[in-house]
Design an enzyme around this catalytic site. Structure first.
Site, PDB file in Angstrom:
ATOM      1  N   HIS A   1      -6.752  65.467 -71.500  1.00 43.93           N
ATOM      2  CA  HIS A   1      -6.983  65.709 -72.617  1.00 43.93           C
ATOM      3  C   HIS A   1      -6.891  67.287 -72.518  1.00 43.93           C
ATOM      4  O   HIS A   1      -6.410  67.226 -74.450  1.00 43.93           O
ATOM      5  CB  HIS A   1      -7.409  64.811 -73.770  1.00 43.93           C
ATOM      6  CG  HIS A   1      -7.635  63.382 -73.688  1.00 43.93           C
ATOM      7  ND1 HIS A   1      -6.506  62.561 -74.418  1.00 43.93           N
ATOM      8  CD2 HIS A   1      -7.598  61.988 -72.896  1.00 43.93           C
ATOM      9  CE1 HIS A   1      -6.865  61.679 -73.982  1.00 43.93           C
ATOM     10  NE2 HIS A   1      -7.759  60.947 -73.707  1.00 43.93           N
TER      11      HIS A   1
ATOM     12  N   GLU B   1     -11.631  51.602 -69.193  1.00 47.88           N
ATOM     13  CA  GLU B   1     -11.682  52.448 -69.935  1.00 47.88           C
ATOM     14  C   GLU B   1     -10.427  51.001 -71.141  1.00 47.88           C
ATOM     15  O   GLU B   1     -10.132  51.759 -72.156  1.00 47.88           O
ATOM     16  CB  GLU B   1     -11.758  53.517 -71.003  1.00 47.88           C
ATOM     17  CG  GLU B   1     -10.616  54.244 -69.919  1.00 47.88           C
ATOM     18  CD  GLU B   1     -10.921  55.848 -70.057  1.00 47.88           C
ATOM     19  OE1 GLU B   1     -10.891  56.695 -70.869  1.00 47.88           O
ATOM     20  OE2 GLU B   1      -9.601  56.588 -69.203  1.00 47.88           O
TER      21      GLU B   1
ATOM     22  N   ASP C   1     -11.993  54.858 -76.018  1.00 46.65           N
ATOM     23  CA  ASP C   1     -10.935  54.298 -75.345  1.00 46.65           C
ATOM     24  C   ASP C   1     -11.468  52.741 -75.677  1.00 46.65           C
ATOM     25  O   ASP C   1     -10.547  51.409 -75.174  1.00 46.65           O
ATOM     26  CB  ASP C   1      -9.767  54.448 -74.248  1.00 46.65           C
ATOM     27  CG  ASP C   1      -9.133  55.906 -74.147  1.00 46.65           C
ATOM     28  OD1 ASP C   1      -9.066  56.154 -75.861  1.00 46.65           O
ATOM     29  OD2 ASP C   1      -8.994  56.500 -73.870  1.00 46.65           O
TER      30      ASP C   1
END
Length: 275
Positions: free
Chosen positions: A65, A169, A195
């Site tokens: 990310h 997740e 998540d």
């Protein structure tokens, strides 16, 4: 996929007798010292050095990310490792070339997001290990440098000293967590709470009192423990880190660089404008 010899029990990060003072995260995990980490999403050698000098034991360079290029990934690993802190790389996908490229920086391990099945976990282990245990190719001098080893020494030690961390997740990952944790070569099971909350609750962040979410945290931690693996999670601050340790987690990552910077400035600016 080529498989390692059947029934062969390979040394792991948990069982290795190899000692290397550069491997700060591994050493603290083995000593049950509850190492502290954080995520780094901002690219810069100087930024990596500043974060590494805060007292952390490890830094997860976020290539999933974060704003981290291949070049920035290499530079951050070198800067962090040179200061005696363990660099790990969160890769963007569990592909063999991505895992090889990440480990060729000299990272002390990888963090793999959204692992959903034991088969996926087993493939990740294969890609992260040199033959005959796995399929990782060798061709770079850089990994040995970050471990303060010669290339032959690194080749002999890497399979049992690098940390392979899988993130749970998703709903599917949670359903299969016991099988995932039991995969030989998986060393650390890490919870991505945002998540996971989105998957289970339909919103983020979790308040922290939802029974379904709390039950999931317990299940993941207990699955890791039952398999003889370490467990960890992301937390927002030091107080929650203390709570995670009391709950039985073996390590935490305390927030990330972007949120830490923004939160500090917001808090101080609010104070400055309060009168």
């Amino acid at each position: 996929m080529v498989s390692a010899p059947e029934n062969k029990v390979w040394p792991t990060a948990h069982t290795t007798t190899i000692k290397n003072e550069r491997l700060r995260l591994l050493n603290k995990l083995k000593a049950n010292e509850f190492p502290l980490m954080t995520f780094m999403a901002i690219p810069s050698v100087r930024h990596a050095q500043i974060v590494a000098l805060t007292g952390l034991d490890g830094i997860i360079i976020d290539c999933e990310h974060g704003h981290i290029s291949d070049d920035s990934m290499h530079n951050a690993v070198s800067a962090i490792a040179a200061l005696g802190v363990s660099p790990l790389i969160r890769i963007r996908a569990p592909a063999s070339d991505i895992i090889k490229r990440a480990l060729d920086t000299g990272a002390h391990g990888i963090v793999v997001p959204q692992v959903n099945t034991a088969e996926e976990a087993a493939a990740i282990v294969q890609y992260a290990k040199f033959p005959p245990q796995g399929l990782r190719g060798q061709g770079s001098a850089f990994p040995a440098i970050a471990h303060n080893l010669t290339i032959p020494e690194y080749m002999l030690s890497a399979n049992q000293t690098l940390i392979t961390c899988v993130q749970i997740e998703t709903v599917q990952g949670l359903a299969n967590v016991e099988a995932i944790a039991a995969v030989p070569g998986v060393d650390l099971v890490f919870i991505g709470p945002n998540d996971l909350a989105q998957a289970l609750l339909g919103y983020v962040p979790a308040r922290g009192d939802e029974p379904e979410f709390l039950s999931a945290l317990d299940r993941i931690r207990n699955a890791a423990k039952a398999a003889g693996k370490w467990s960890g999670r992301l937390v927002n601050d030091g107080t929650l880190a203390v709570g995670a340790r009391k709950a039985g987690f073996d390590m935490v990552a305390i927030t990330g660089d972007t949120k830490a910077l923004q939160n500090w400035y917001k808090a101080e600016i609010d104070v400055a404008r309060s009168s």
